[in-house]
Design an enzyme around this catalytic site. Structure first.
Site, PDB file in Angstrom:
ATOM      1  N   HIS A  16      64.450  54.751  35.020  1.00 18.63           N
ATOM      2  CA  HIS A  16      63.711  53.547  34.530  1.00 18.63           C
ATOM      3  C   HIS A  16      62.454  53.066  35.332  1.00 18.63           C
ATOM      4  CE1 HIS A  16      64.384  48.826  33.480  1.00 18.63           C
ATOM      5  NE2 HIS A  16      63.037  49.231  33.117  1.00 18.63           N
TER       6      HIS A  16
ATOM      7  N   GLU B 221      55.524  50.943  32.939  1.00 15.38           N
ATOM      8  CA  GLU B 221      55.929  50.911  34.190  1.00 15.38           C
ATOM      9  C   GLU B 221      54.805  50.948  35.206  1.00 15.38           C
ATOM     10  OE1 GLU B 221      58.948  50.750  35.387  1.00 15.38           O
ATOM     11  OE2 GLU B 221      59.560  50.043  33.430  1.00 15.38           O
TER      12      GLU B 221
ATOM     13  N   HIS C 256      54.251  47.745  37.604  1.00 14.43           N
ATOM     14  CA  HIS C 256      54.885  47.950  38.760  1.00 14.43           C
ATOM     15  C   HIS C 256      53.847  48.805  39.753  1.00 14.43           C
ATOM     16  CE1 HIS C 256      58.629  45.884  37.572  1.00 14.43           C
ATOM     17  NE2 HIS C 256      58.743  47.004  36.515  1.00 14.43           N
TER      18      HIS C 256
END
Ligand SMILES: *[C@@H]1O[C@H](CO)[C@@H](O)[C@H](O)[C@H]1NC(C)=O
Ligand SMILES: *[C@@H]1O[C@H](CO)[C@@H](O)[C@H](O)[C@H]1NC(C)=O
Ligand SMILES: *[C@@H]1O[C@H](CO)[C@@H](O)[C@H](O)[C@H]1NC(C)=O
Length: 426
Positions: free
Chosen positions: A101, A160, A164
């Protein structure tokens, strides 16, 4: 990320107390290292700052004084989560592998930053990994194990990184050497490091070794899964999450990091969250065997909550369409919509809502839903952001007077007078 269960606030403050407790002891031993850290910040020449990080540098989240802008000390996101999915319906990825993930920096208290720096955002991962860095091997791995549930893998990779990756401060371009930095090297490194850490944790094998294998009729206990995972993680608790059918869905491995993330010196730590899985009867559903019961439409993600009002705990009135608090007027209708990768978007008649640079809620047509993901506690319907569910009045910046006063609402912080919860009411 995910809306937190109601017990989280308690478990986090306990965990945080433990972390900071040990931190004081640690940092006392390293006064000189902290002094020298300030010198190791941004690239100047041919040596990348992280190549000169002291070997005995304190581990992230173990400092008692703030260290910012260091290339050797990850802050504020000193907790690194390696997260994995078990997507069984529709089945995604190899049938004997949890998929990747992400790699997420969380703050030491369990809250987190997101979408940290627009100037670092990227538009195409394939171009960077394959065309610029010519790493076919890494690219094949991404295609095989970093999977989006809807098949659009590149969208997940972009998300992602932008959400992040841009928050990992020790991987900023200015932490590389001026002379030797290759454009997008920091991006390439984020993906390489994310895959490297993921490969250390073959969750499927960890579970299989303990006899926990996918099955349509066998179920497992929380203790069994706990033991199987923590025995492979230095005895530290690993977080596992169940979906609403009590089936295993996600696994999160928590770490601190010593030095720059580039050095990949991750230290395993116990999960800061408690599992939401029941004590018994946990399902581990095979990817190649699951068929939804007849008549139930396949809906892996519940849709948003539709239209309603946003109320403030202990106060009359509610939010109006610009995102501010109005005590006497008519409530504005807000929509809570599920956004693509797990968070929620808030929307009023003025447009999507987000936070401005003062951390105030604002809703207008200039807000991009991809940039602001709120959280929703599905049980209490409380609205959060970045792991925080406390909000406060920004009375200093109110305008209007008497019955017409409008007060901005900002994300909770230490200088809040009283903290408010925002609750969605359909
Ligand atoms: C995965 O699929 C292969 C080929 O269909 C099969 O041989 C294997 O048993 C499956 N493994 C699991 C864990 O379901
Ligand atoms: C990224 O670039 C590749 C190759 O240049 C292209 O095939 C692909 O469609 C692009 N993806 C996105 C999301 O723009
Ligand atoms: C990517 O990670 C691998 C470890 O799997 C390492 O050998 C390689 O040097 C890394 N690539 C770069 C450019 O750092």
């Amino acid at each position: 990320m995910i809306s937190f269960p109601g017990t989280l606030a308690t478990s986090i403050s306990v965990a945080a107390a433990t972390l900071f407790g040990s931190s004081n002891a640690l940092s006392i031993g390293f006064p000189n290292v902290f002094d020298s850290l300030n010198a190791i910040t941004f690239g100047s020449s041919d040596i990348a700052p992280f190549d000169s990080c002291p070997i005995d540098i304190p581990i992230s989240c173990t400092n008692s004084t703030p260290i910012e802008n260091s290339c050797c000390f990850e802050s504020p996101g000193g907790i690194m989560l390696q997260t994995q999915f078990w997507d069984y319906y529709p089945p995604i990825g190899p049938n004997d592998t949890f998929t990747l993930h992400g790699l997420w920096p969380d703050n030491c208290d369990g809250t987190y930053e997101q979408f940290c720096d627009d100037s670092l955002n990227i538009k195409n991962v394939t171009d960077i990994i394959l065309d610029e860095f010519k790493d076919e091997n890494l690219y094949k791995k991404l295609q095989n194990i970093w999977k989006n549930f809807n098949g659009r893998d590149e969208d997940l990779w972009l998300h992602e990184y932008n959400k992040h990756g841009t928050c990992i401060k020790t991987l900023r371009p200015n932490c590389y050497s001026d002379k030797n930095y290759i454009k997008n090297e920091n991006v390439y490194d984020f993906f390489n490091i994310s895959v490297n850490l993921y490969e250390k944790y073959p969750t499927f094998e960890f579970l299989a070794e303990a006899g926990i294998v996918p099955s349509l009729d066998q179920t497992y206990t929380r203790d069994e899964i706990d033991k199987a995972l923590s025995s492979k993680f230095g005895g530290n608790k690993v977080y596992f999450k169940c979906n609403k059918y009590q089936a295993l869905q996600e696994i999160w491995y928590f770490h601190h990091v010593r030095g720059s993330v580039k050095q990949e010196n991750f230290q395993q730590i116990p999960s800061m969250m408690n599992t939401n899985c029941p004590a018994e009867g946990i399902k581990f559903i095979p990817k190649n065997g699951f068929r939804p019961p007849p008549g139930t439409p396949p809906k892996p993600n519940p849709p948003g909550l539709g239209k309603g009002y946003i109320k403030l705990s202990g106060k009359s009135g509610c939010l109006i369409s610009n995102g501010q608090w109005y005590q006497y007027g008519t409530c504005a209708g807000f929509q809570v919509l599920e956004s693509t990768f797990g968070g929620y978007n808030l929307k009023s008649s003025k447009g999507y809502c987000g936070l401005n640079s003062d951390n105030q809620i604002v809703c207008h047509s200039g807000i991009s839903p991809a940039k602001f993901q709120f959280q929703l506690n599905k049980e209490t319907k409380q609205i959060g952001y970045g792991g925080k569910f406390d909000w406060c009045f920004d009375s200093e910046h109110k305008h209007g007077s008497g019955r017409f006063v409008q007060v901005p609402i900002k994300l909770g912080s230490k200088d809040c007078e009283d903290s408010i919860k925002l609750t969605f009411q359909a």
